[in-house]
Design a protein around this motif. Sequence first.
Motif, mmCIF file in Angstrom:
data_model
loop_
_atom_site.group_PDB
_atom_site.id
_atom_site.type_symbol
_atom_site.label_atom_id
_atom_site.label_comp_id
_atom_site.label_asym_id
_atom_site.label_seq_id
_atom_site.Cartn_x
_atom_site.Cartn_y
_atom_site.Cartn_z
ATOM 1 N N THR A 190 82.014 7.101 0.577
ATOM 2 C CA THR A 190 82.721 6.495 1.488
ATOM 3 C C THR A 190 84.234 6.784 1.348
ATOM 4 O O THR A 190 84.996 6.881 2.332
ATOM 5 N N GLN B 31 79.688 3.046 8.518
ATOM 6 C CA GLN B 31 78.308 2.748 7.844
ATOM 7 C C GLN B 31 77.687 1.611 8.582
ATOM 8 O O GLN B 31 76.747 1.777 9.306
ATOM 9 N N ASP C 39 79.257 7.903 8.043
ATOM 10 C CA ASP C 39 79.007 7.214 6.954
ATOM 11 C C ASP C 39 77.459 6.607 7.324
ATOM 12 O O ASP C 39 77.372 5.870 8.221
HETATM 13 MG MG LIG Z 1 79.199 4.328 1.213
#
Ligand SMILES: [Mg+2]
Lengths: 446, 255, 200
Positions: A270, A311, A384
Amino acid sequence: MSDTEVARADFAGFDGDDASRAVDAGSRIDAAPITAARLGAGIVLQDPASQLVMERVGDDVAFGLENLAWPMATMRARVPDALAAVGLTGFEGRRSTRLSGGEQQRVAIAGVLATRPGLLVLDEPTASLDPYGAAAVFAILTELQSRGEATIVLVEHRATLAWPIADLVLALDDDGRPIAVGAPADVLRRSGKRLEAAGIWLPEGGPGPAVGAAGSVRHPAGALGTFPILELEGVRFGFEPGTPVLRSVDLQVVAGDRIALVGPNGSGKTTLLRLALGLLKPIAGEIRLGGRAPSRLTSLELTRQAGYVVQDPELGFLADSVRQEVELGLDADQVRYAHELCDRLRLPLERFGDASPYRLSGGEQRRLSLVTGLARRPLLLALDEPTYGQDRRGHEALVAALDELVGQGSAMLAATHDERFVRDATDRRVELEDGWVVADDREDVA
Amino acid sequence: MSAWLFVPDVGAEQQESVIGRTNPLVKLGIAIVWLLGLGLTVDVRPPLALLAVALASGVWLGAIPQGVLGRRIAPFAVAAVAIAVTNLLFSGHNTDPLATELFRIGPLRVTAEAVAAAAGLGARIAAIVSIGAVFTLTTDVTRLIDSMVQLGRVSPRFAYGALAAYQAVPKIVEDLATLRGARRLRGLREWDPRLLVGLLVRAIRHADQLAIAMDARGFGSGPRTTYRPVAWTQLDAVVAGSAAVILLMALILGR
Amino acid sequence: MTTLDRARPAGTPVRAEAWRTRDILVTAVIGVVFGVVFAYWNFIWTVIAPGAIPPLQAFLIYGVWLVPAVLAPVIVRKPGAAVFAEMVAAGVSTIFGSPWGPDVLLSGFVQGAAAELIFAMTLYRNWSLPVLGIAAVASAAAAWIHDWVLYYADADMTLQLIRAVAMAVSALLIVAGGSYLLERSLRRTGVLDGFGSRAA
Ligand SMILES: [Mg+2]
Ligand SMILES: Nc1ncnc2c1ncn2[C@@H]1O[C@H](COP(=O)(O)OP(=O)(O)OP(=O)(O)O)[C@@H](O)[C@H]1O
Ligand SMILES: Nc1ncnc2c1ncn2[C@@H]1O[C@H](COP(=O)(O)OP(=O)(O)OP(=O)(O)O)[C@@H](O)[C@H]1O
Ligand SMILES: [Mg+2]
């Protein structure tokens, strides 16, 4: 309600007794003193961080015991036992917020096991974990199941991991009605096709075609030339002095690349995406996005270069309704394309347009965030964990949409733990570990 | 996360120091009583005395590394100066014909009495900042909550509920960074009140999950025992007594 | 979320005042979010603090510190929510570090208590915008007095009046208006399902 993202459940360890009898049995096995109304059931949720009550691991495990008024001496003996049962011996004094996701999830299980529940309910406990963390959690579940002290109810998309430990599988359809229930082998034999049709993941090696929408239309690597979209040279980064997250990362992303960025929890995936998008600045080294340092680009220039699908889709939502969300900041042409994307990703605005983005199911939210990331046809699409919590149909729709985008001369950089996604949607694998690129099947890594 | 905004890491060394072992409620009590005591005077000497005591005891009795203490206090030096300047410019003494004029800035007459009071109020802020820094840098939050419940008779449901919510701080900070990034990548300005909606949605969902997890573990289901007993000690009495004496002496100094 | 309601044994009457675990956690988490916001705000205030720019403008942003005292009660609608949320926020901002150290706890208490008093006077039944406005102004008034004694003890009446006007405006716009809008946005998202609605 969505017709795609509805409960699918696998029940493991359910021995056919009704739940309350199983709970009674659990209580009798247990010789611990009963000083308060005790609970028969423990629950472990998907997000490890949202179950941690106390700052330190030992205190967290003891929390349930305190609530049931266990005497001090018994608690002192029980906490290390419960931690040992999940392979975290000696973790009592560690801070739970600083553990990896996999470790946190094991702490959560230990906290639930500590009170010796007769019934253990787990809702996708490994969804955000790397393969190692997921394997560790499943190893514990297998162990628990073999000891037979508690009935385990597991809600899970990862069929390959879940089915082997199940005594009983219950599959639900889009409307929450049961499709099939029975021993895993029977369910697979009798209703495999119907599960398949309902978009449910089956354990690998089962019937049905391997999912590989992209496989057939895979563009040869570099076919679109070597126009560099993103370049990282010797990039170093750390949040705090003395603890580097990225040590020296080199990466060349060219048009047509579909890169899977893999590595354990906390390896810096990330962080690398954020650096590439100019949301963080490197301590040393150089980053060029479309030839320029991304942190210097204005917000507007940046939107033309890159799209970002975070994400957790909810963290990307900025508007009150799906329609506003989709059209936010787009010109007329982009709006048209965005509407088309909505239809293709099964998010028709006629139906979803006025709903709040936060009210969609997990899969719908993920697809909405893809629409917003793709709508400007960015050169680089950074994703992500795009398949987090997706069923098979969500997965396929995602793979197809990404495939088209990259076919048009963009590049994709996806941080993921999902090997199936790596296989189906990407053609280059970059592995991070401990702040280094340890493998890149395009470049030779020294 | 910027360097000025941080949750202190209260290490074992600080927790086992003299101030670290003192009960958090005693420390909190001292901080509040000192604060109220400082409210009794605008003289510059009492706050400076308490400031010196706080810093010295933080370093010697609290085992706080000087650099950490400095980094904690430095950003707020500006606040002390700002409060002093405001009080100086708007002091009631400036318009009092009996007050001694020091100088004039345009129409503004600055008097010696105003300067003294402004210095006192600025020093008060500096003292409060230092006392707060020593408190937070030597106090384990879990122990503070345990003490509130066991010694302060605070409701365990509210106290441990707040403690559980507090564990979300890193997540909230992280969410804020992600939300800002998402805004930037969509061509919007990063800081906007709407960020709060996203943050709160996530935080409330987090609270819901936590509530489910805690209820499932029997939270509030009946009488509870404690895994970390806390009791008053002699040290608490000694520290409290010394703090009272120090405050009195500081106030006498200001006479 | 209805699941929590269902978890209650059938037949147990729901008393409006009884705090469920969910109410406690949601109130606390609102406090924590604002504690983090305060940490930024403390710093912004320190930089632009009165003295650097005309106090009228500085005090116009004061309201941010009072938001939890109105937002939390209007969401969970339980007695004590104003004080609880404001104290949690104060505690978190103390831990982050603030120019007022532990005094933040004291401020948090008086600010929360003042708003609480207004909501109590409506028996926690009236959550209309005017009531929010009154609660916000009450909270600001408490803060005004507290700060006068502790930080602006030597300032003349002019400054105290400027502070009063600016803080009242700030309370109405940021605290009452802001809480009202935030609550509305949050209701739309569905996260507040299961909490008392405006119509109820
Ligand atoms: Mg991550
Ligand atoms: N608070 C809510 N308001 C409205 N609809 C909701 C809410 N929560 C869930 N739903 C809807 O109920 C359905 C079932 O949701 P649920 O979370 O049980 O699905 P799930 O099987 O766990 O899905 P996933 O695999 O994505 O976790 C979904 O269609 C979802 O959109
Ligand atoms: N805001 C932050 N402050 C301090 N450390 C951080 C911050 N964000 C991340 N880290 C740390 O940086 C490291 C890399 O984190 P990152 O989120 O990039 O990992 P990841 O590979 O994406 O992990 P995951 O697979 O769990 O998503 C971790 O050790 C993490 O604890
Ligand atoms: Mg689910």
